[in-house]
Every structure is written in C-alpha cells, then in structure tokens.
Design an enzyme around this catalytic site. Sequence first.
Site, PDB file in Angstrom:
ATOM      1  N   GLN A   1       0.821  -1.223   0.000  1.00  0.00           N
ATOM      2  CA  GLN A   1       0.000   0.000   0.000  1.00  0.00           C
ATOM      3  C   GLN A   1       0.850   1.267   0.000  1.00  0.00           C
ATOM      4  O   GLN A   1       0.705   2.144  -0.844  1.00  0.00           O
ATOM      5  CB  GLN A   1      -0.847   0.046   1.265  1.00  0.00           C
ATOM      6  N   LEU A   2       1.753   1.347   0.967  1.00  0.00           N
ATOM      7  CA  LEU A   2       2.555   2.567   1.102  1.00  0.00           C
ATOM      8  C   LEU A   2       3.573   2.680  -0.025  1.00  0.00           C
ATOM      9  O   LEU A   2       3.772   3.764  -0.586  1.00  0.00           O
ATOM     10  CB  LEU A   2       3.261   2.566   2.473  1.00  0.00           C
TER      11      LEU A   2
ATOM     12  N   ALA B   1       7.069  -5.334   5.063  1.00  0.00           N
ATOM     13  CA  ALA B   1       6.723  -5.876   6.379  1.00  0.00           C
ATOM     14  C   ALA B   1       5.828  -7.091   6.229  1.00  0.00           C
ATOM     15  O   ALA B   1       5.174  -7.267   5.200  1.00  0.00           O
ATOM     16  CB  ALA B   1       6.006  -4.816   7.223  1.00  0.00           C
ATOM     17  N   TYR B   2       5.821  -7.891   7.280  1.00  0.00           N
ATOM     18  CA  TYR B   2       4.851  -8.989   7.411  1.00  0.00           C
ATOM     19  C   TYR B   2       3.662  -8.366   8.135  1.00  0.00           C
ATOM     20  O   TYR B   2       3.751  -8.058   9.331  1.00  0.00           O
ATOM     21  CB  TYR B   2       5.487 -10.113   8.235  1.00  0.00           C
TER      22      TYR B   2
ATOM     23  N   THR C   1       4.166   0.761  13.847  1.00  0.00           N
ATOM     24  CA  THR C   1       2.721   0.625  14.038  1.00  0.00           C
ATOM     25  C   THR C   1       2.231   1.020  15.432  1.00  0.00           C
ATOM     26  O   THR C   1       2.986   0.929  16.414  1.00  0.00           O
ATOM     27  CB  THR C   1       2.327  -0.848  13.769  1.00  0.00           C
TER      28      THR C   1
ATOM     29  N   TYR D   1       2.702  -9.723  15.761  1.00  0.00           N
ATOM     30  CA  TYR D   1       2.978  -8.637  14.807  1.00  0.00           C
ATOM     31  C   TYR D   1       3.546  -7.424  15.545  1.00  0.00           C
ATOM     32  O   TYR D   1       4.594  -6.887  15.171  1.00  0.00           O
ATOM     33  CB  TYR D   1       1.688  -8.272  14.048  1.00  0.00           C
TER      34      TYR D   1
HETATM   35  N1  LIG Z   1      -1.425  -1.747   6.883  1.00  0.00           N
HETATM   36  C1  LIG Z   1      -1.613  -1.086   8.030  1.00  0.00           C
HETATM   37  O1  LIG Z   1      -2.749  -0.899   8.516  1.00  0.00           O
HETATM   38  C2  LIG Z   1      -0.441  -0.536   8.763  1.00  0.00           C
HETATM   39  C3  LIG Z   1       0.854  -0.735   8.323  1.00  0.00           C
HETATM   40  N2  LIG Z   1       1.914  -0.271   9.069  1.00  0.00           N
HETATM   41  C4  LIG Z   1       3.277  -0.460   8.597  1.00  0.00           C
HETATM   42  O2  LIG Z   1       3.431   0.323   7.427  1.00  0.00           O
HETATM   43  C5  LIG Z   1       4.345  -0.325   6.527  1.00  0.00           C
HETATM   44  C6  LIG Z   1       3.707  -0.445   5.161  1.00  0.00           C
HETATM   45  O3  LIG Z   1       2.501  -1.193   5.308  1.00  0.00           O
HETATM   46  P1  LIG Z   1       1.584  -1.572   4.063  1.00  0.00           P
HETATM   47  O4  LIG Z   1       2.011  -0.841   2.866  1.00  0.00           O
HETATM   48  O5  LIG Z   1       0.180  -1.509   4.520  1.00  0.00           O
HETATM   49  O6  LIG Z   1       1.969  -3.114   3.924  1.00  0.00           O
HETATM   50  P2  LIG Z   1       1.615  -4.129   2.763  1.00  0.00           P
HETATM   51  O7  LIG Z   1       1.317  -5.431   3.418  1.00  0.00           O
HETATM   52  O8  LIG Z   1       0.633  -3.536   1.828  1.00  0.00           O
HETATM   53  O9  LIG Z   1       3.003  -4.226   1.967  1.00  0.00           O
HETATM   54  C7  LIG Z   1       4.122  -4.818   2.538  1.00  0.00           C
HETATM   55  C8  LIG Z   1       5.022  -5.274   1.421  1.00  0.00           C
HETATM   56  O10 LIG Z   1       6.176  -5.873   1.997  1.00  0.00           O
HETATM   57  C9  LIG Z   1       6.539  -6.967   1.180  1.00  0.00           C
HETATM   58  N3  LIG Z   1       7.343  -7.954   1.894  1.00  0.00           N
HETATM   59  C10 LIG Z   1       6.926  -8.846   2.827  1.00  0.00           C
HETATM   60  N4  LIG Z   1       7.949  -9.612   3.218  1.00  0.00           N
HETATM   61  C11 LIG Z   1       9.038  -9.210   2.525  1.00  0.00           C
HETATM   62  C12 LIG Z   1      10.390  -9.618   2.497  1.00  0.00           C
HETATM   63  N5  LIG Z   1      10.840 -10.635   3.252  1.00  0.00           N
HETATM   64  N6  LIG Z   1      11.243  -8.966   1.677  1.00  0.00           N
HETATM   65  C13 LIG Z   1      10.803  -7.957   0.901  1.00  0.00           C
HETATM   66  N7  LIG Z   1       9.537  -7.527   0.868  1.00  0.00           N
HETATM   67  C14 LIG Z   1       8.657  -8.146   1.688  1.00  0.00           C
HETATM   68  C15 LIG Z   1       5.217  -7.552   0.747  1.00  0.00           C
HETATM   69  O11 LIG Z   1       5.387  -8.362  -0.372  1.00  0.00           O
HETATM   70  P3  LIG Z   1       4.474  -9.696  -0.536  1.00  0.00           P
HETATM   71  O12 LIG Z   1       3.141  -9.165  -0.971  1.00  0.00           O
HETATM   72  O13 LIG Z   1       5.207 -10.471  -1.552  1.00  0.00           O
HETATM   73  O14 LIG Z   1       4.412 -10.359   0.799  1.00  0.00           O
HETATM   74  C16 LIG Z   1       4.380  -6.313   0.501  1.00  0.00           C
HETATM   75  O15 LIG Z   1       4.464  -5.887  -0.834  1.00  0.00           O
HETATM   76  C17 LIG Z   1       4.714  -1.649   7.211  1.00  0.00           C
HETATM   77  O16 LIG Z   1       5.899  -1.462   7.931  1.00  0.00           O
HETATM   78  C18 LIG Z   1       3.580  -1.883   8.184  1.00  0.00           C
HETATM   79  O17 LIG Z   1       3.985  -2.667   9.293  1.00  0.00           O
HETATM   80  C19 LIG Z   1       1.732   0.420  10.244  1.00  0.00           C
HETATM   81  C20 LIG Z   1       0.470   0.648  10.719  1.00  0.00           C
HETATM   82  C21 LIG Z   1      -0.713   0.224   9.998  1.00  0.00           C
HETATM   83  C1  LIG Z   2     -13.269  -7.353   8.560  1.00  0.00           C
HETATM   84  C2  LIG Z   2     -13.828  -7.115   9.943  1.00  0.00           C
HETATM   85  C3  LIG Z   2     -12.971  -6.811  10.985  1.00  0.00           C
HETATM   86  N1  LIG Z   2     -13.478  -6.612  12.227  1.00  0.00           N
HETATM   87  C4  LIG Z   2     -12.551  -6.276  13.317  1.00  0.00           C
HETATM   88  C5  LIG Z   2     -11.406  -7.237  13.518  1.00  0.00           C
HETATM   89  C6  LIG Z   2     -10.376  -6.363  14.166  1.00  0.00           C
HETATM   90  O1  LIG Z   2     -10.606  -6.316  15.562  1.00  0.00           O
HETATM   91  C7  LIG Z   2     -10.626  -4.996  13.551  1.00  0.00           C
HETATM   92  C8  LIG Z   2      -9.635  -4.612  12.468  1.00  0.00           C
HETATM   93  O2  LIG Z   2      -9.720  -5.518  11.434  1.00  0.00           O
HETATM   94  P1  LIG Z   2      -8.515  -6.014  10.530  1.00  0.00           P
HETATM   95  O3  LIG Z   2      -8.111  -7.365  10.973  1.00  0.00           O
HETATM   96  O4  LIG Z   2      -8.972  -5.830   9.136  1.00  0.00           O
HETATM   97  O5  LIG Z   2      -7.372  -4.970  10.782  1.00  0.00           O
HETATM   98  P2  LIG Z   2      -5.896  -5.238  11.325  1.00  0.00           P
HETATM   99  O6  LIG Z   2      -5.229  -6.210  10.449  1.00  0.00           O
HETATM  100  O7  LIG Z   2      -5.897  -5.499  12.785  1.00  0.00           O
HETATM  101  O8  LIG Z   2      -5.290  -3.804  11.047  1.00  0.00           O
HETATM  102  C9  LIG Z   2      -4.038  -3.518  11.553  1.00  0.00           C
HETATM  103  O9  LIG Z   2      -3.079  -3.858  10.561  1.00  0.00           O
HETATM  104  C10 LIG Z   2      -1.739  -3.732  11.004  1.00  0.00           C
HETATM  105  C11 LIG Z   2      -0.839  -4.077   9.834  1.00  0.00           C
HETATM  106  C12 LIG Z   2      -1.458  -2.451  11.693  1.00  0.00           C
HETATM  107  O10 LIG Z   2      -0.310  -2.049  11.811  1.00  0.00           O
HETATM  108  C13 LIG Z   2      -2.562  -1.767  12.453  1.00  0.00           C
HETATM  109  O11 LIG Z   2      -2.375  -0.366  12.549  1.00  0.00           O
HETATM  110  C14 LIG Z   2      -3.918  -2.044  11.892  1.00  0.00           C
HETATM  111  O12 LIG Z   2      -4.198  -1.302  10.727  1.00  0.00           O
HETATM  112  O13 LIG Z   2     -11.968  -5.029  13.024  1.00  0.00           O
HETATM  113  C15 LIG Z   2     -14.834  -6.665  12.474  1.00  0.00           C
HETATM  114  O14 LIG Z   2     -15.299  -6.463  13.622  1.00  0.00           O
HETATM  115  N2  LIG Z   2     -15.698  -6.963  11.448  1.00  0.00           N
HETATM  116  C16 LIG Z   2     -15.239  -7.194  10.188  1.00  0.00           C
HETATM  117  O15 LIG Z   2     -16.061  -7.504   9.283  1.00  0.00           O
END
Ligand SMILES: NC(=O)C1=CN([C@@H]2O[C@H](COP(=O)(O)OP(=O)(O)OC[C@H]3O[C@@H](n4cnc5c(N)ncnc54)[C@H](OP(=O)(O)O)[C@@H]3O)[C@@H](O)[C@H]2O)C=CC1
Ligand SMILES: Cc1cn([C@H]2C[C@H](O)[C@@H](COP(=O)(O)OP(=O)(O)O[C@H]3O[C@@H](C)C(=O)[C@@H](O)[C@H]3O)O2)c(=O)[nH]c1=O
Length: 279
Positions: free
Chosen positions: A10-11, A56-57, A93, A117
């Site tokens: 995403q980012l 990230a994972y 996060t 995580y």
């Molecule tokens: N999503 C969220 O709600 C939040 C995200 N963050 C942090 O923000 C950052 C960006 O998140 P976001 O863009 O949502 O994450 P995404 O899951 O969308 O993207 C993460 C990317 O990292 C890649 N990746 C995973 N493992 C590896 C590896 N071993 N080597 C190289 N690349 C790898 C993935 O590839 P592949 O698809 O192949 O696995 C994927 O493209 C992360 O650090 C996340 O922890 C923080 C708060 C909230």
């Molecule tokens: C899809 C869904 C989720 N939920 C709940 C489950 C959970 O408690 C909450 C959030 O759902 P998700 O599992 O989609 O979100 P989640 O994967 O926990 O999102 C988190 O991702 C990581 C990567 C971060 O770093 C965090 O900041 C945060 O964004 O909403 C419902 O109650 N109803 C639903 O239909």
Amino acid sequence: MMLVTGANGQLGSELRNLLGASAVYIDRETLDISDEAAVRNYLKNNCFDCIINCAAYTAVDRAEDEPVQANAVNHLGSLWLAKYGKRIIHISTDYVFDGTSHVPYHEEDKTNPLSIYGKTKLAGEKAVLDYAETAVVLRTAWVYSPYGNNFVKNILRMGRTRESLRVVSDQIGSPTSAGDLAKSIIEILQQMKTGKKDVYHFTNEGVCSWYDLAVAVMDLAGLSTPVIPIESRDFPTKAVRPFYSVLSKRKIKTHYGLGIRHWREALGEVIKKINDKNH
Ligand SMILES: NC(=O)C1=CN([C@@H]2O[C@H](COP(=O)(O)OP(=O)(O)OC[C@H]3O[C@@H](n4cnc5c(N)ncnc54)[C@H](OP(=O)(O)O)[C@@H]3O)[C@@H](O)[C@H]2O)C=CC1
Ligand SMILES: Cc1cn([C@H]2C[C@H](O)[C@@H](COP(=O)(O)OP(=O)(O)O[C@H]3O[C@@H](C)C(=O)[C@@H](O)[C@H]3O)O2)c(=O)[nH]c1=O
C-alpha cells in the site's frame, strides 16, 4: 537516489506515485529483506541516499501462527537494512502499544505489544535505532489505500455482497490514508538531519472505532448495507488488538511543520479512487 522496499504494498505504491524516477522500487522478488547476505550485497553494489522501508509482514492474525516468519521480516529485515544502509525511514505501528491508555500515545510512552505482529515490529524499531547512523522511525495506524489489502477495501467488498456487517465498536484509533502518509515521508526526507535517530507518530486527524470507520465507508460509497456495532469478544481473532491506539502527532507537527487532514476527508478521496478504478 532513494530505495523503497515493499514497493508493491500500500505505502510503497503511494510512494511510487509521488517519488517517480527519484527512487528505485523493490519487492521480495528483487530482494528478500530477511536474507542478511542478500541485503548486504545489494546495498554494497547499489548506493542510496536513503532507504524507505515499507516492507513488512502485515498479516496480524497469521503472524500468531508464523512468529518466526514475522520476526524474520519485521525485526531482522529491518535490522539488515539499517545496518547496511545507514540512512533509513522505517515504518512502524500503533500495535506496539497495549491500548490501556485513555489519552493519545506519545513517542516515548511505554510500549507493550499484545500480538506477535506488534512484538516483531517493536523489535524492528529497536534494531533500526541501534544499527542505523541516521533514522526516522515513523509509527502509523489503520492504513488503507486503493492498493493491496486493507480494512476499507474489505468492508467495501462485504458491503456490496452481504446483507449486513458486524464490526467492533470498542477498538479506537485513527485511520490513515497511505497517500497522506507517503506525503509526510517526502516532507521528512527533505528535512532529515544526518546523525539523528528519532521516533515520530503520523496518522490522519481525528479518532474513531472500526465500526465508525465501516459506517463512514458505507456512507461515502453510497451503500445502504446496515453495519451492526459489536464488542471485540463477539468477533474473536487470533491476535489480540489494542482497545485504544490513538497516536499523538504533536511531535511530527512541531518538528516538520506538517498539516494533517481529518481521516474522513482522506477516506472520501480514496473511496472515490477505488470506485473509479472499479468502473
Ligand atoms: N497496513 C496497516 O494498517 C499498517 C501498516 N503499518 C506499517 O506500514 C508499513 C507499510 O505497510 P503496508 O504498505 O500496509 O503493507 P503491505 O502489506 O501492503 O506491503 C508490505 C510489502 O512488503 C513486502 N514484503 C513482505 N515480506 C518481505 C520480504 N521478506 N522482503 C521484501 N519484501 C517483503 C510484501 O510483499 P508480498 O506481498 O510479496 O508479501 C508487501 O508488498 C509496514 O511497515 C507496516 O507494518 C503500520 C500501521 C498500519
Ligand atoms: C473485517 C472485519 C474486521 N473486524 C474487526 C477485527 C479487528 O478487531 C478490527 C480490524 O480488522 P482487521 O483485521 O482488518 O485490521 P488489522 O489487520 O488489525 O489492522 C491492523 O493492521 C496492522 C498491519 C497495523 O499495523 C494496524 O495499525 C492495523 O491497521 O476489526 C470486524 O469487527 N468486522 C469485520 O467484518
């Protein structure tokens, strides 16, 4: 030249839209960040002004069953990038906090992650601060975008296919548009000070529950599917999430002079993009 890891996430995708040709974009196929030798060789052969680590994972529930894999990426991968890259912006996060606070978390507040995580992300933060020469650790939360997998897209899909949705209303945080986060990273890049290492928080303004967010998604998408508020105990998940993970943005606003918009305004823009993409 910048290096963006996790470029197809995403980012990473939003950064590509903004940085264009001024960065190199890599994903797991080009470089597995958990492979120390691969990272060392890659960064020895390619010189970058700064690494923006978006890799990230991020599968929060799956990480409970795959702690080794999650640690390899979120902790060790971050360590290798910081060690061999020197200058880094690293994304972390809100899940590093346990959610027992009732006021927004500041950067120096006590961390206590509840999930694998969160634990592996916290270990990654610490490694970056230990090993990099220059670092910004940027904690964010509840990220969504037109790209990849996220809560907003899941809710939109379910809103179109189900008769009603059940969503937890007792977990409070701040949704963040990946596009707005990417803009804040560009701002930081321009002002980063060599030799400094620091932690900042960035989300969109305002707070809400996941339920409020789902209701807003329905509203902004023009869908009438009912959303029913439930308690977390009525929606069991493998990973425990914090009940309250609002991050204070006072520091980033003061240090970098950022203007941050309300989550609902940003959400409206992203939902429009998602709808335009689907039509
Ligand atoms: N999503 C969220 O709600 C939040 C995200 N963050 C942090 O923000 C950052 C960006 O998140 P976001 O863009 O949502 O994450 P995404 O899951 O969308 O993207 C993460 C990317 O990292 C890649 N990746 C995973 N493992 C590896 C590896 N071993 N080597 C190289 N690349 C790898 C993935 O590839 P592949 O698809 O192949 O696995 C994927 O493209 C992360 O650090 C996340 O922890 C923080 C708060 C909230
Ligand atoms: C899809 C869904 C989720 N939920 C709940 C489950 C959970 O408690 C909450 C959030 O759902 P998700 O599992 O989609 O979100 P989640 O994967 O926990 O999102 C988190 O991702 C990581 C990567 C971060 O770093 C965090 O900041 C945060 O964004 O909403 C419902 O109650 N109803 C639903 O239909």
